[in-house]
Design an enzyme around this catalytic site. Structure first.
Site, PDB file in Angstrom:
ATOM      1  N   ARG A 108      -7.362  53.867  94.765  1.00 25.23           N
ATOM      2  CA  ARG A 108      -6.276  52.893  94.891  1.00 25.23           C
ATOM      3  C   ARG A 108      -6.087  52.447  96.332  1.00 25.23           C
ATOM      4  O   ARG A 108      -5.869  51.263  96.607  1.00 25.23           O
ATOM      5  CB  ARG A 108      -4.981  53.493  94.348  1.00 25.23           C
ATOM      6  N   TYR A 113      -9.353  50.095  92.812  1.00 24.95           N
ATOM      7  CA  TYR A 113      -9.564  50.561  91.447  1.00 24.95           C
ATOM      8  C   TYR A 113      -8.217  50.815  90.769  1.00 24.95           C
ATOM      9  O   TYR A 113      -7.340  51.468  91.349  1.00 24.95           O
ATOM     10  CB  TYR A 113     -10.392  51.836  91.446  1.00 24.95           C
ATOM     11  N   PRO A 114      -8.037  50.335  89.527  1.00 24.54           N
ATOM     12  CA  PRO A 114      -6.747  50.477  88.837  1.00 24.54           C
ATOM     13  C   PRO A 114      -6.588  51.871  88.228  1.00 24.54           C
ATOM     14  O   PRO A 114      -6.482  52.040  87.006  1.00 24.54           O
ATOM     15  CB  PRO A 114      -6.815  49.387  87.765  1.00 24.54           C
ATOM     16  N   LYS A 115      -6.566  52.889  89.076  1.00 24.11           N
ATOM     17  CA  LYS A 115      -6.628  54.272  88.622  1.00 24.11           C
ATOM     18  C   LYS A 115      -5.237  54.875  88.441  1.00 24.11           C
ATOM     19  O   LYS A 115      -4.358  54.680  89.276  1.00 24.11           O
ATOM     20  CB  LYS A 115      -7.427  55.122  89.610  1.00 24.11           C
ATOM     21  N   VAL A 116      -5.076  55.628  87.348  1.00 25.40           N
ATOM     22  CA  VAL A 116      -3.894  56.434  87.089  1.00 25.40           C
ATOM     23  C   VAL A 116      -4.353  57.768  86.511  1.00 25.40           C
ATOM     24  O   VAL A 116      -5.478  57.890  86.012  1.00 25.40           O
ATOM     25  CB  VAL A 116      -2.905  55.741  86.119  1.00 25.40           C
TER      26      VAL A 116
END
Length: 248
Positions: A108, A113-116
């Site tokens: 992030r 990157y759309p990371k969770v």
């Protein structure tokens, strides 16, 4: 600490960074990819301009990383949407869920990157390669594929995972408005495909308000792949500035 020393640090917190300041190398990265047809209107609602949707397709992926320099092993799941940009074909990274905080923070902060955080898994069960994603204790996705039914051409497998990827980078300012808002591009490099297979596959997505993968519903499974590889992720470059309306 002098100002010049502060400028040498690019991670947060200043003296206890969440991740190593390095370019990670992925060894024995294992993919389960399921490409499926979805609702075109649903895709148009989530893919940002100036990216273009050519077909209503989504690639659901589970990636098991057994050895990653700087992060250690982890597993990741997400959705990538085939798109076009200025004559170039690539994928827009829509969702990414993983079980490793340093990799989440790095993805992030350093890139876009759309990371969770999530709980993905990839394993073999009774002749099937199985990929799952849970949010907390709730199942979000289940993918199954016949285990190594047919060899997949390694050049084709490499082409599948090395297309340019696009992401949306937004950093809010202190006034609540975007301070940075860019479309960025990256790609995979230094690839060695160690094995690749294909076979029949199924994919189920389950509704969850905090992990809305099912907002892109599965209408038809188009193809599936199981790929084992070593690779490196290159850095990102901005290709469109939404605040200026032009490329950076």
């Amino acid at each position: 600490m002098k100002a010049a020393d502060v400028r040498q640090h690019v991670t947060t917190p200043l003296t206890g960074p969440a991740y190593a300041p390095m370019v990670p190398r992925f060894t024995d990265r294992e993919y389960l990819n399921v490409v499926y047809r979805t609702d075109a209107d649903a895709l148009r609602a989530v893919v940002p301009e100036p990216l273009r949707i050519e077909e209503p397709l989504v690639r659901f992926e589970i990636m098991k990383m057994g050895d990653v320099s700087g992060y250690g092993p982890y597993t990741e799941a997400g959705q990538a949407i085939p798109v076009g940009f200025e004559g170039e074909r690539g994928e827009y990274l829509h969702t990414m869920h993983l079980d490793n905080f340093p990799a989440t923070a790095s993805g992030r902060e350093v890139s876009a990157y759309p990371k969770v955080i999530g709980s993905p898994a990839l394993y073999v069960d009774s002749g099937a390669l199985v990929g799952t994603l849970d949010h907390g204790s709730v199942r979000v996705a289940t993918a199954t594929m016949g285990y190594k039914h047919h060899e997949l051409d390694r050049a084709e497998a490499e082409a599948q995972i090395t297309v340019p990827t696009f992401m949306l980078k937004t950093i809010p300012g202190y006034d609540g408005l975007p301070r940075v808002q860019e479309l960025v591009r990256t790609r995979i490099t230094d690839v060695t495909v160690k094995g690749a297979w294909t076979g029949p596959a199924r994919l189920q997505l389950f509704q969850h308000v905090l992990a809305p993968l099912a907002d892109l519903p599965v209408l038809e499974v188009v193809s599936a792949g199981h790929i084992l590889t070593d690779l490196t992720l290159s850095g990102v470059e901005p290709v469109h500035d939404y605040l200026k309306g032009a490329a950076s």
